[in-house]
Motif scaffolding. Structure first.
Motif, PDB file in Angstrom:
ATOM      1  N   PHE A   1      68.772  55.571  80.356  1.00  0.00           N
ATOM      2  CA  PHE A   1      69.314  54.377  79.703  1.00  0.00           C
ATOM      3  C   PHE A   1      69.776  53.365  80.750  1.00  0.00           C
ATOM      4  CE2 PHE A   1      73.150  52.204  78.044  1.00  0.00           C
ATOM      5  CZ  PHE A   1      72.551  51.437  77.051  1.00  0.00           C
ATOM      6  N   TYR A   2      70.507  53.832  81.750  1.00  0.00           N
ATOM      7  CA  TYR A   2      70.955  52.949  82.831  1.00  0.00           C
ATOM      8  C   TYR A   2      69.767  52.225  83.466  1.00  0.00           C
ATOM      9  CZ  TYR A   2      75.902  54.380  83.196  1.00  0.00           C
ATOM     10  OH  TYR A   2      77.239  54.574  82.975  1.00  0.00           O
ATOM     11  N   ARG A   3      68.717  53.005  83.759  1.00  0.00           N
ATOM     12  CA  ARG A   3      67.565  52.410  84.460  1.00  0.00           C
ATOM     13  C   ARG A   3      66.843  51.400  83.572  1.00  0.00           C
ATOM     14  NH1 ARG A   3      64.866  49.760  86.788  1.00  0.00           N
ATOM     15  NH2 ARG A   3      63.307  50.144  88.405  1.00  0.00           N
ATOM     16  N   ALA A   4      66.730  51.691  82.280  1.00  0.00           N
ATOM     17  CA  ALA A   4      66.034  50.788  81.375  1.00  0.00           C
ATOM     18  C   ALA A   4      66.792  49.470  81.204  1.00  0.00           C
ATOM     19  CB  ALA A   4      65.834  51.462  80.020  1.00  0.00           C
ATOM     20  N   VAL A   5      68.113  49.532  81.118  1.00  0.00           N
ATOM     21  CA  VAL A   5      68.912  48.313  81.001  1.00  0.00           C
ATOM     22  C   VAL A   5      68.874  47.536  82.320  1.00  0.00           C
ATOM     23  CG1 VAL A   5      71.216  47.368  80.549  1.00  0.00           C
ATOM     24  CG2 VAL A   5      70.396  49.341  79.245  1.00  0.00           C
ATOM     25  N   LEU A   6      68.894  48.240  83.437  1.00  0.00           N
ATOM     26  CA  LEU A   6      68.775  47.585  84.738  1.00  0.00           C
ATOM     27  C   LEU A   6      67.498  46.757  84.822  1.00  0.00           C
ATOM     28  CD1 LEU A   6      69.566  47.183  87.773  1.00  0.00           C
ATOM     29  CD2 LEU A   6      68.284  49.291  88.232  1.00  0.00           C
ATOM     30  N   GLN A   7      66.410  47.288  84.259  1.00  0.00           N
ATOM     31  CA  GLN A   7      65.140  46.570  84.307  1.00  0.00           C
ATOM     32  C   GLN A   7      65.224  45.258  83.532  1.00  0.00           C
ATOM     33  OE1 GLN A   7      62.938  47.723  86.289  1.00  0.00           O
ATOM     34  NE2 GLN A   7      61.278  46.266  85.925  1.00  0.00           N
ATOM     35  N   VAL A   8      65.969  45.259  82.437  1.00  0.00           N
ATOM     36  CA  VAL A   8      66.177  44.017  81.685  1.00  0.00           C
ATOM     37  C   VAL A   8      66.940  43.005  82.533  1.00  0.00           C
ATOM     38  CG1 VAL A   8      67.211  42.991  79.622  1.00  0.00           C
ATOM     39  CG2 VAL A   8      66.152  45.251  79.492  1.00  0.00           C
ATOM     40  N   ILE A   9      67.957  43.465  83.236  1.00  0.00           N
ATOM     41  CA  ILE A   9      68.746  42.588  84.104  1.00  0.00           C
ATOM     42  C   ILE A   9      67.869  42.001  85.206  1.00  0.00           C
ATOM     43  CG2 ILE A   9      70.640  42.539  85.769  1.00  0.00           C
ATOM     44  CD1 ILE A   9      72.048  44.666  84.064  1.00  0.00           C
ATOM     45  N   ILE A  10      67.044  42.853  85.811  1.00  0.00           N
ATOM     46  CA  ILE A  10      66.163  42.387  86.883  1.00  0.00           C
ATOM     47  C   ILE A  10      65.198  41.327  86.366  1.00  0.00           C
ATOM     48  CG2 ILE A  10      64.294  43.103  88.430  1.00  0.00           C
ATOM     49  CD1 ILE A  10      65.697  45.802  88.684  1.00  0.00           C
ATOM     50  N   LYS A  11      64.696  41.524  85.163  1.00  0.00           N
ATOM     51  CA  LYS A  11      63.720  40.596  84.580  1.00  0.00           C
ATOM     52  C   LYS A  11      64.366  39.265  84.195  1.00  0.00           C
ATOM     53  CE  LYS A  11      60.497  40.177  80.686  1.00  0.00           C
ATOM     54  NZ  LYS A  11      59.937  40.859  79.482  1.00  0.00           N
ATOM     55  N   GLU A  12      65.529  39.334  83.536  1.00  0.00           N
ATOM     56  CA  GLU A  12      66.136  38.115  83.000  1.00  0.00           C
ATOM     57  C   GLU A  12      66.967  37.361  84.034  1.00  0.00           C
ATOM     58  OE1 GLU A  12      68.280  39.077  79.461  1.00  0.00           O
ATOM     59  OE2 GLU A  12      66.471  39.633  78.336  1.00  0.00           O
ATOM     60  N   CYS A  13      67.580  38.057  84.961  1.00  0.00           N
ATOM     61  CA  CYS A  13      68.470  37.396  85.921  1.00  0.00           C
ATOM     62  C   CYS A  13      67.801  37.072  87.256  1.00  0.00           C
ATOM     63  CB  CYS A  13      69.713  38.249  86.168  1.00  0.00           C
ATOM     64  SG  CYS A  13      70.702  38.540  84.680  1.00  0.00           S
ATOM     65  N   TYR A  14      66.739  37.790  87.573  1.00  0.00           N
ATOM     66  CA  TYR A  14      66.089  37.584  88.869  1.00  0.00           C
ATOM     67  C   TYR A  14      64.621  37.182  88.733  1.00  0.00           C
ATOM     68  CZ  TYR A  14      70.266  39.819  90.739  1.00  0.00           C
ATOM     69  OH  TYR A  14      71.561  40.124  91.059  1.00  0.00           O
ATOM     70  N   GLY A  15      64.114  37.166  87.503  1.00  0.00           N
ATOM     71  CA  GLY A  15      62.745  36.731  87.285  1.00  0.00           C
ATOM     72  C   GLY A  15      61.686  37.674  87.809  1.00  0.00           C
ATOM     73  N   VAL A  16      62.082  38.916  88.049  1.00  0.00           N
ATOM     74  CA  VAL A  16      61.133  39.910  88.564  1.00  0.00           C
ATOM     75  C   VAL A  16      60.612  40.715  87.380  1.00  0.00           C
ATOM     76  CG1 VAL A  16      60.789  41.877  90.093  1.00  0.00           C
ATOM     77  CG2 VAL A  16      62.356  40.037  90.756  1.00  0.00           C
ATOM     78  N   THR A  17      59.362  40.494  87.034  1.00  0.00           N
ATOM     79  CA  THR A  17      58.780  41.218  85.886  1.00  0.00           C
ATOM     80  C   THR A  17      58.179  42.551  86.278  1.00  0.00           C
ATOM     81  OG1 THR A  17      56.700  40.026  86.204  1.00  0.00           O
ATOM     82  CG2 THR A  17      58.307  39.080  84.656  1.00  0.00           C
ATOM     83  N   ARG A  18      57.799  42.670  87.530  1.00  0.00           N
ATOM     84  CA  ARG A  18      57.218  43.935  87.990  1.00  0.00           C
ATOM     85  C   ARG A  18      57.662  44.185  89.428  1.00  0.00           C
ATOM     86  NH1 ARG A  18      53.465  47.266  86.086  1.00  0.00           N
ATOM     87  NH2 ARG A  18      52.304  48.598  87.500  1.00  0.00           N
ATOM     88  N   SER A  19      58.279  45.311  89.644  1.00  0.00           N
ATOM     89  CA  SER A  19      58.776  45.644  90.974  1.00  0.00           C
ATOM     90  C   SER A  19      58.268  47.006  91.391  1.00  0.00           C
ATOM     91  CB  SER A  19      60.314  45.645  90.982  1.00  0.00           C
ATOM     92  OG  SER A  19      60.807  46.076  92.241  1.00  0.00           O
ATOM     93  N   ASP A  20      57.812  47.084  92.635  1.00  0.00           N
ATOM     94  CA  ASP A  20      57.340  48.366  93.163  1.00  0.00           C
ATOM     95  C   ASP A  20      58.465  49.179  93.788  1.00  0.00           C
ATOM     96  OD1 ASP A  20      54.733  47.777  92.416  1.00  0.00           O
ATOM     97  OD2 ASP A  20      54.309  46.731  94.309  1.00  0.00           O
TER      98      ASP A  20
END
Length: 613
Positions: A487-506
């Motif tokens: 759950f933590y990781r999935a919500v983090l991905q939303v933050i990365i996408k919406e706040c940093y504009g990163v849609t895909r990160s390796d």
């Protein structure tokens, strides 16, 4: 058949050996997975960022219904388990979303190995190989003094099966591919007196295995001396049972650090038996560290200066009782016990000479031979094992492509008469049709192997192969998953996408969850690890995301439960591919899938076994 004559191969127990019977099962499984694999291919990291639940499940199935019914026992089916027509309504024809949960759960059960009717009974197979009725594994064998319980279970069961196969084929040489720390190899050599070559690509593993071999021999000799060379397997008396119970209790207390002596080093370091007299050390020469350098395999006991110390030693390492007496040469009694007429200084000198002589003899030969080499399907075994003769290949939890490589070597090398392979780490398999747009020079692939799946250009994908490693039986025993880290990781991905504009990160977060005190702490540590500016977000902003998705945590847990239920079907596909490959080989006389281990103790529990004609 004449008395004493070995039964022919066709008498070996099996349910399905003919490729014409295997392929229909494989085809039906593929038809089910062609629709269901969308669930396993979805990555949990993107669960909220891509609204995975709405994409793949939707309103027809509620998260709560999944959590309530996924692990419930399901009744036996009356229809043929490989008939997929009745499961055609599981997914919506237009959207391909899951719409019929009950049929999905029934299908997942029907297409798992225990219910497909293709596995051979381990007890029955061992009974036939031995030429007698079914026989249980010798329950007196114990190896948990120098292995953890999982490894001990695996080594005991697999070594018995390997020994039966070797005896059936009339061979004494075994090649253990991916031998690792050498537990299986050592046990096969010491207990069953087989000539074993353990091959591993890591020089660290092989050098560690060599050291363990030296210690095994050394402590076997010490045990023989202190027990008078006896290795009786008679039932223990009540007094002996009490001593063994005291020993086990001391083991537990020692591991927890209650009885560690001040002159014993760290539990993660190898111990060396001192050559001084008993008064100079409180570590009994038999009750020192047995084997290994990791926390799970080290055992350290403080000596107990009691008159009955020898009796304790006689039962302390019960696994030594099952070793053959010819495993190592036992020192003569005149050297070990008849020194009463010597003065103290002469005793010490004689003891030093004897220890050096014993060590020299131990170094002259190996319990088994650990070798370092990277194995491929094109490897010439003669170049590695110089005295190669008729032998069999074994592999206990060989990672990724090494499991299919083991089967290819068995099929291509005439001197290999049998194989017993248990694979693991399906996510590390190479797939021929996974990246069709890219060009590869690779000649052989881990998946698929059989003709049917190659003609269909079948592809699972890494996420699905990763899902195949999920352990349904373990989840069932624990009654669910612990999804908070997911759950933590999935919500983090939303933050990365919406706040940093990163849609895909390796980038990979790794094990940040276990080191975090709260969700904001987790997010900040993760962002820093990913190279993103964590000061950009306030704690209140981070907690707003947490609160927004907390009410949907049951969706994530339910989705992962669906993946757990589907995991055995993907494993079935991989193992059926290997079994079908073996049935395509002209010189294979018998092959089968054998559930060798308890799936709760060891989730990758299926062995692919085959014998040449």
């Amino acid at each position: 058949m004449a008395a004493g004559e070995r039964s022919p191969l066709f008498s070996l127990p099996t349910v399905v050996v003919d490729r014409r019977e295997l392929v229909p099962r494989l085809r039906a499984l593929c038809r089910f997975l062609a629709r269901a694999l969308r669930l396993s291919r979805a990555h949990t990291v993107d669960f909220y960022a891509r609204d995975v639940w709405q994409q793949l499940v939707g309103a027809a199935v509620s998260p709560d219904s999944v959590l309530l019914t996924a692990l419930k026992p399901r009744g036996s089916r009356q229809t043929r388990p490989w008939d997929v027509d009745e499961f055609s309504g599981i997914f919506c024809e237009n959207s391909n979303k899951l719409v019929d949960l009950e049929s999905f759960l029934d299908a997942a059960k029907a297409f798992s190995l225990p219910y497909l009717g293709i596995c051979t009974s381990l007890r029955q197979l061992i009974g036939v190989l031995k030429g007698m009725e079914e026989e249980e594994t010798d329950k007196k064998m114990r190896t948990d003094e120098f292995m953890n319980s999982k490894k001990s279970h695996e080594v005991l069961v697999m070594s018995q099966l390997v020994n039966c196969l070797a005896n059936y084929c009339g061979i004494k040489q075994v090649i253990d591919l991916g031998s690792g720390k050498g537990y299986l190899s050592s046990f096969l050599s010491l207990h069953y007196d087989l000539k074993v070559y353990g091959i591993d690509s890591s020089s660290i593993n092989t050098s560690g295995a060599t050291e363990r071999n030296r210690k095994l021999k050394k402590y076997w000799k010490a045990y023989q001396n202190h027990s008078g060379g006896g290795s009786s397997r008679d039932p223990m008396s009540e007094r002996e049972k009490q001593r063994t119970a005291q020993y086990n209790m001391m083991c537990k207390e020692t591991v927890s650090g209650k009885h560690l002596s001040s002159n014993i080093s760290s539990p993660c370091q190898d111990q060396v038996i001192k050559s001084g007299s008993p008064s100079e050390t409180n570590v009994h020469p038999v009750v020192s560290a047995m084997i290994g350098t990791d926390k799970e395999t080290c055992l350290h006991l403080a000596g107990q200066p009691e008159p009955e110390e020898d009796e304790l030693c006689q039962h302390a390492f019960s696994f030594l009782k099952i070793l053959p007496t010819n495993a190592v040469e036992t020192a003569s009694s005149s050297k070990s016990f008849h020194q009463g007429d010597l003065c103290g200084e002469e005793k010490e000198q004689k003891k030093t000479v004897n220890i050096k002589a014993k060590a020299d003899k131990l170094n002259e030969s190996n319990v088994y031979s650990p070798l370092t080499s990277y194995i491929t399907a094109k490897t010439e075994l003669h170049d590695i094992v110089t005295d190669l003769e008729d032998s069999m290949l074994v592999g206990l939890h060989t990672c990724g492509d090494l499991a299919p490589t083991t089967l290819r070597l068995f099929a291509s090398k005439p001197e290999i008469k049998a194989v017993c392979s248990v694979g693991c780490c399906y996510h590390l398999l190479s797939e021929e049709f996974e990246n069709t747009a890219e060009e590869f020079t690779q000649e052989t692939w881990g998946f698929p192997m059989c003709q049917y799946l190659r003609e269909e250009a079948w592809c699972c994908g890494r996420n699905a192969r990763m899902s195949a490693c999920l352990a349904l039986e373990r989840v069932a025993v624990s009654q669910g998953l612990s999804p908070e880290s997911l759950f933590y990781r999935a919500v983090l991905q939303v933050i990365i996408k919406e706040c940093y504009g990163v849609t895909r990160s390796d980038g990979r977060v790794g094990k940040v969850f276990s080191k975090s005190s709260s969700f904001p702490d987790y997010v900040r540590k993760s962002l820093k690890k990913l190279g993103l500016d964590e000061s950009k977000l306030s704690d209140s902003c981070i907690m707003d995301y947490y609160e927004k998705y907390r009410c949907r945590m049951n969706e994530l847990e339910a989705f992962n439960m669906l993946k757990v239920v589907l995991a055995p079907c993907i494993e079935t596909l991989i193992l059926l591919d290997r079994l079908c490959y073996l049935t395509e080989q002209d010189d294979v006389g018998w092959c089968g899938l054998v559930q060798s281990f308890d799936p709760v103790k060891s989730p990758r529990c299926y062995a692919v076994v085959a014998l040449k004609k």
